[in-house]
Scaffold this active site. Sequence first.
Site, PDB file in Angstrom:
ATOM      1  N   ASP A 138      -1.143   1.187  -4.536  1.00  0.00           N
ATOM      2  CA  ASP A 138      -2.016   0.078  -4.942  1.00  0.00           C
ATOM      3  C   ASP A 138      -3.427   0.542  -5.304  1.00  0.00           C
ATOM      4  O   ASP A 138      -4.314  -0.261  -5.534  1.00  0.00           O
ATOM      5  CB  ASP A 138      -2.042  -1.038  -3.899  1.00  0.00           C
ATOM      6  CG  ASP A 138      -2.795  -0.682  -2.628  1.00  0.00           C
ATOM      7  OD1 ASP A 138      -2.834   0.509  -2.277  1.00  0.00           O
ATOM      8  OD2 ASP A 138      -3.337  -1.600  -1.978  1.00  0.00           O
ATOM      9  N   ASP A 177      -2.624   6.212  -4.118  1.00  0.00           N
ATOM     10  CA  ASP A 177      -1.493   5.526  -3.496  1.00  0.00           C
ATOM     11  C   ASP A 177      -0.997   4.420  -4.417  1.00  0.00           C
ATOM     12  O   ASP A 177      -1.593   4.168  -5.477  1.00  0.00           O
ATOM     13  CB  ASP A 177      -1.896   5.009  -2.116  1.00  0.00           C
ATOM     14  CG  ASP A 177      -2.991   3.957  -2.162  1.00  0.00           C
ATOM     15  OD1 ASP A 177      -3.733   3.929  -3.157  1.00  0.00           O
ATOM     16  OD2 ASP A 177      -3.113   3.172  -1.203  1.00  0.00           O
ATOM     17  N   ASP A 189      -6.116   2.105  -4.037  1.00  0.00           N
ATOM     18  CA  ASP A 189      -7.396   1.986  -3.348  1.00  0.00           C
ATOM     19  C   ASP A 189      -7.778   3.274  -2.630  1.00  0.00           C
ATOM     20  O   ASP A 189      -8.872   3.389  -2.092  1.00  0.00           O
ATOM     21  CB  ASP A 189      -7.405   0.793  -2.381  1.00  0.00           C
ATOM     22  CG  ASP A 189      -6.336   0.860  -1.301  1.00  0.00           C
ATOM     23  OD1 ASP A 189      -5.528   1.807  -1.309  1.00  0.00           O
ATOM     24  OD2 ASP A 189      -6.292  -0.051  -0.438  1.00  0.00           O
ATOM     25  N   SER A 236       0.826  -1.207   0.000  1.00  0.00           N
ATOM     26  CA  SER A 236       0.000   0.000   0.000  1.00  0.00           C
ATOM     27  C   SER A 236       0.859   1.255   0.000  1.00  0.00           C
ATOM     28  O   SER A 236       1.644   1.465  -0.898  1.00  0.00           O
ATOM     29  CB  SER A 236      -0.975  -0.051   1.177  1.00  0.00           C
ATOM     30  OG  SER A 236      -1.912   0.983   1.099  1.00  0.00           O
TER      31      SER A 236
END
Length: 479
Positions: free
Chosen positions: A267, A265, A269, A117
Amino acid sequence: MDNRFPLMTGVSGVRGIAGKSLTPETVGRYVAAFGIIQNEQMENNEDNNNNNEGKKEKKIILGRDSRVSGPWLELQAQSQLIALGYDIVLVGIVPTPTVQYLVESENAAGGIIITSSHNPVEWNGLKFVEDTGLFVSPKKSNDIYELAESDSLPVGCYEKYDKIGKIIDKRATLYKKHIKSIFDLEYIHPEEIKEKNFKVCLDTVNGAGGPILVEMLQELNCEIIELNTEPTGLFAHTPEPVPQNLSQLCESVKENNADIGIAVDPDVDRCVLIDENGKPLNEEYTLALAVDFILGCGKKGNVCKNLSTSRVIDDICEKYGCECIAAAVGEINVANEMVKSNAIIGGEGNGGVILPDIHIGRDAPVAATLVLQHLTNFGKTISQLKATLPQYQIVKLKAPIAGLNPDEVIEYFINKWKDQGKLNTLDGVRMDNDEGWIHLRKSNTEPIIRVIGEASPNSSKSSLEFCKAVLDEVVAMKS
């Protein structure tokens, strides 16, 4: 594993320093544990379902963000899953929510995302996805971790040569289904958005978001100023999409007279917005705008947020006559509460929007599209749209956990605050009173304690004063 470096396990998956606490052996054991437990679940479901209705295929969706260590983690995961008899649908560098969406739409037994993340570049990790598209539950996470950390894996868990799995390479195609599913929503009208020809500055911090978001915005006829959209994994700035890390994007919006800035970010999400003046909207307002749009469309139902999310969500729900339900911090906790309460939208104040009409997981492409449609309908600027909502200034502080006993810290404040306001101890401790609210909790993803809060508009203190006094007291408790 090098004991000098942390390996963090919790509701957000497994995270560590690649090559230190997160070694090939460590990755292999956790992936194998997930695969074994998923296989047991499939066998139990078959035993209880004679007509094979809803039967999942023995395949795993495997995706990753762009981190430099990603390829070796991906290979290690592949070897374990193939040996366990799973076919692997390899989707390459894609957003975390794309994997979640594909697990459900492709009728897979589960999914694994290789990501850490918003953690720094040297970190990486594993997120495990149920066959429903949700992240695995806290209880199941613990089962996976206990098996992975046991002395040995079950004897005979790996398949013979004639039952091993295979790789199905879908790296260039399947993510497009995610985009199409968003555009097919009844309240999203791509042709109307196209007419606006929005000028968008986009910063994907060299993570997984560049390819999908550029393609999505191009399909919406946006003029895109790209910043850090190559998925190199060498992050151009600190990857967490918070205002202090987005100065380049803010300047780009001003220099290019853009309508909006969008940051995500690594990843993909979480989605954070910049207004036309180059000013961050505060990540809390991504969810606020999405909730305002959905409820304003005439959809009625429950809304779910986490305990650390702004009161602006409560106010919007009150405006539309809907209930706002609070959950513990952590995407899976919010998602599970959304399933339980049949919520129509939810998320977290870090820029994470969950829309069950697509899948029950935080989704930056969904968030960005909802905001662009809201802005299209509104017909004015993004700053003017934000001004129609209640205005709060949330403060988010943190202290390293070294030298502290988090449980003792939380217990101390429970006793201190018990006569000062309404307490919620679902996740750490949150105290609400006329002055505002404050939430003290141990992080799921970093070795820190978080202090988050908002002063009420009529408070004698600012949000910063409100939270700083608590943080100073926490730091003073260090041994």
